[in-house]
Design a protein around this motif. Structure first.
Motif, PDB file in Angstrom:
ATOM      1  N   ASP A 154      -4.112   2.873   1.117  1.00  0.00           N
ATOM      2  CA  ASP A 154      -2.567   4.138   1.772  1.00  0.00           C
ATOM      3  C   ASP A 154      -3.054   6.104   2.037  1.00  0.00           C
ATOM      4  N   SER A 155      -4.330   6.149   0.537  1.00  0.00           N
ATOM      5  CA  SER A 155      -4.728   7.746   1.291  1.00  0.00           C
ATOM      6  C   SER A 155      -6.164   7.056   2.979  1.00  0.00           C
ATOM      7  N   VAL A 156      -6.776   5.883   2.075  1.00  0.00           N
ATOM      8  CA  VAL A 156      -8.155   6.185   2.960  1.00  0.00           C
ATOM      9  C   VAL A 156      -7.275   6.400   4.582  1.00  0.00           C
ATOM     10  N   LEU A 157      -6.562   5.574   4.403  1.00  0.00           N
ATOM     11  CA  LEU A 157      -6.024   5.090   6.210  1.00  0.00           C
ATOM     12  C   LEU A 157      -5.671   6.239   6.496  1.00  0.00           C
ATOM     13  N   LEU A 158      -4.420   6.896   6.305  1.00  0.00           N
ATOM     14  CA  LEU A 158      -4.160   7.671   6.554  1.00  0.00           C
ATOM     15  C   LEU A 158      -5.083   9.334   6.546  1.00  0.00           C
ATOM     16  N   SER A 159      -5.865   9.216   6.284  1.00  0.00           N
ATOM     17  CA  SER A 159      -6.904  10.065   6.241  1.00  0.00           C
ATOM     18  C   SER A 159      -8.098  10.095   7.614  1.00  0.00           C
ATOM     19  N   SER A 160      -7.820   8.593   7.408  1.00  0.00           N
ATOM     20  CA  SER A 160      -9.166   7.712   8.362  1.00  0.00           C
ATOM     21  C   SER A 160      -9.031   9.027  10.077  1.00  0.00           C
TER      22      SER A 160
ATOM     23  N   PHE B 122       0.170  -1.335  -0.325  1.00  0.00           N
ATOM     24  CA  PHE B 122      -0.394   0.003   0.396  1.00  0.00           C
ATOM     25  C   PHE B 122       0.550   0.994  -0.610  1.00  0.00           C
ATOM     26  N   HIS B 123       2.014   1.146   0.997  1.00  0.00           N
ATOM     27  CA  HIS B 123       2.528   2.549   0.537  1.00  0.00           C
ATOM     28  C   HIS B 123       4.053   2.609  -0.261  1.00  0.00           C
ATOM     29  N   LYS B 124       4.714   1.493  -0.371  1.00  0.00           N
ATOM     30  CA  LYS B 124       5.781   1.772  -1.339  1.00  0.00           C
ATOM     31  C   LYS B 124       5.272   3.152  -2.068  1.00  0.00           C
ATOM     32  N   PRO B 125       4.164   2.410  -3.470  1.00  0.00           N
ATOM     33  CA  PRO B 125       4.092   3.739  -4.407  1.00  0.00           C
ATOM     34  C   PRO B 125       4.517   4.676  -4.095  1.00  0.00           C
ATOM     35  N   HIS B 126       3.861   5.169  -2.558  1.00  0.00           N
ATOM     36  CA  HIS B 126       4.522   6.969  -2.297  1.00  0.00           C
ATOM     37  C   HIS B 126       5.851   7.147  -2.183  1.00  0.00           C
ATOM     38  N   HIS B 127       6.664   6.280  -1.973  1.00  0.00           N
ATOM     39  CA  HIS B 127       7.818   6.077  -1.384  1.00  0.00           C
ATOM     40  C   HIS B 127       8.683   6.021  -3.108  1.00  0.00           C
ATOM     41  N   VAL B 128       8.663   6.129  -3.680  1.00  0.00           N
ATOM     42  CA  VAL B 128       8.825   5.557  -5.781  1.00  0.00           C
ATOM     43  C   VAL B 128       9.548   7.220  -5.497  1.00  0.00           C
ATOM     44  N   TRP B 129       8.969   8.567  -5.103  1.00  0.00           N
ATOM     45  CA  TRP B 129       9.571   9.679  -5.302  1.00  0.00           C
ATOM     46  C   TRP B 129      10.324  10.072  -4.707  1.00  0.00           C
ATOM     47  N   LYS B 130      11.457   9.484  -4.847  1.00  0.00           N
ATOM     48  CA  LYS B 130      12.849   9.801  -4.009  1.00  0.00           C
ATOM     49  C   LYS B 130      13.151  11.722  -4.187  1.00  0.00           C
ATOM     50  N   VAL B 131      12.765  12.099  -4.685  1.00  0.00           N
ATOM     51  CA  VAL B 131      12.603  13.293  -4.831  1.00  0.00           C
ATOM     52  C   VAL B 131      11.370  13.799  -4.470  1.00  0.00           C
ATOM     53  N   PRO B 132      10.746  14.365  -4.179  1.00  0.00           N
ATOM     54  CA  PRO B 132       9.081  14.854  -4.086  1.00  0.00           C
ATOM     55  C   PRO B 132       8.998  16.029  -5.230  1.00  0.00           C
TER      56      PRO B 132
END
Ligand code: ZN
Ligand code: ZN
Length: 410
Positions: free
Chosen positions: A167-173, A145-155
């Motif tokens: 990931d998004s639903v869980l973190l905004s819950s 769930f979370h790795k796709p957000h970390h593929v951006w090493k330089v956000p």
């Protein structure tokens, strides 16, 4: 959200919904909420990300070796692909809130208590997001769930919401859970919800940095850049409090973060590009040098890790050995204590037995002495009686009678 529904819904009644769908009919409310939230999310994402890109983002970051080709396009594509799912889940929560199951209230907005509610909301969501974010970094959840957000090493500002729907639903819950637990003003809730979206985009913009004296306490782009590259530090959202408590804080000035997040001097690259210099060759040389440096560092890091692993294993073995020895020693001690106890008991029993024997012998001796004394005493008494009788009657009692009498005497 019921304020927005009250404004928007009557205007859609005739045009969109069948007349049989009354204003408090839940599918109608859900559809309106979904449309509104999707529109809000779309406008918010592009407008805030664009503003952050223009005002905060260091565009030379795109020259960083870890910056992916066409990264911003990929980020926008991922965000748009997951947005309807996230918005749908959020709309369901909004529906539950609108139908009165939450603790949202219409109380006066301009009062001191609103500040307390805002502070509680920030504290609760910051804490909950820290723990949920750490949970999402456990190997299984991270991979799915979370790795796709970390593929951006330089956000970039566009990577703020570029992740999976779960990931998004869980973190905004936590933003929604809070309103079911603690009373919160409805207007304040809308403002806070919007601000959170702005904050999320801002900390991904690379240039959203708080003054140095606040850096230790407030999350900014530098912290979140470290999180994207090293993954195991700076899980927090607004403050660094829970990272300090959880031992996961890493400031941008610390040695390790400077070593691992180091990059080619992007400002130098920027100047060269702007001045129309031979950017490609220069960048390629720099990139190769950087990669060489990084691979040497990587090797060094891996060697250190292997050494640590070995040390750890050795320590474990030593500890195991020690504990074995201890257990054997304690067993031996226990056994010898038992042996001593047993011997002591046996010798005690022997002594008792001997003493009993002696006592018995003593008793028998005493008995024999007693009977002899008794006999002597009886014969003495008889002799005295015999004398008295002789004196009174002048007749001698025959010895045989005396003997039989003495036998009868106690
Ligand atoms: Zn992020
Ligand atoms: Zn993360």
């Amino acid at each position: 959200m019921d304020y927005l529904l009250a404004v928007v819904d009557p205007r859609l009644t005739e045009q969109v919904y069948p007349t049989s769908w009354t204003e408090d009919y839940w599918p109608r409310q859900l559809l309106t909420l979904f449309t509104l939230t999707l529109l809000f999310a779309f406008v918010m994402y592009f407008s805030v990300a664009a503003v952050c890109y223009v005002l905060l983002y260091n565009r030379c970051s795109s020259l960083h070796p870890l910056f992916k080709p066409r990264q911003i396009v990929s980020e926008i594509r991922r965000t748009l692909s997951t947005m309807p799912f996230i918005v749908f889940a959020t709309s369901i929560l909004f529906l539950v809130e609108v139908r009165g199951y939450s603790r949202l209230h219409d109380g006066h907005f301009w009062r001191l208590w609103t500040l307390v509610e805002a502070a509680t909301y920030v504290f609760f969501t910051d804490m909950a997001i820290y723990f949920l974010h750490r949970l999402l970094h456990t190997p299984r959840l991270y991979a799915h769930f979370h790795k796709p957000h970390h593929v951006w090493k330089v956000p970039t500002p566009f990577s703020g919401q570029a992740t999976t729907a779960i990931d998004s639903v869980l973190l905004s819950s936590p933003y929604h859970i809070f309103v079911f637990l603690v009373p919160l003003n409805k207007i304040l809730y809308l403002i806070m919800f919007s601000m959170i979206n702005v904050w999320t985009i801002a900390i991904h913009s690379g240039g959203y940095n708080v003054p140095q004296y606040l850096h230790h306490h407030v999350m900014d782009s530098q912290h979140h850049d470290i999180h994207h590259r090293l993954t195991n530090y700076n899980y927090g959202q607004y403050f660094t409090l829970w990272d300090h408590i959880g031992g996961t804080y890493l400031g941008s000035s610390s040695g390790i973060s400077r070593v691992i997040t180091s990059s080619p001097p992007t400002s130098e690259l920027c100047i060269r590009r702007k001045s129309g210099g031979e950017f490609k060759d220069y960048y390629e040389t720099l990139r190769q040098e950087h990669e060489k440096k990084m691979s040497a560092r990587q090797q060094d890091y891996e060697r250190q890790m292997a050494q640590r692993q070995m040390d750890h294993e050795k320590e474990k073995l030593d500890r195991l050995e020690d504990s074995k020895k201890d257990s054997i020693g304690s067993h031996g001690k226990k056994m010898s204590a038992r042996q001593q106890d047993y011997e002591r008991k046996i010798s005690q029993r022997q002594t008792d037995h001997e003493r009993e024997k002696l006592d018995r012998r003593e008793d028998s001796k005493k008995n024999s002495i007693g009977s002899r004394l008794q006999r002597e005493f009886a014969s003495d008494r008889m002799e005295r009686l015999r004398g008295r009788y002789r004196r009174l009657h002048n007749i001698e009692i025959p010895a045989i009678i005396m003997e039989s009498a003495s036998m009868e005497m106690p």
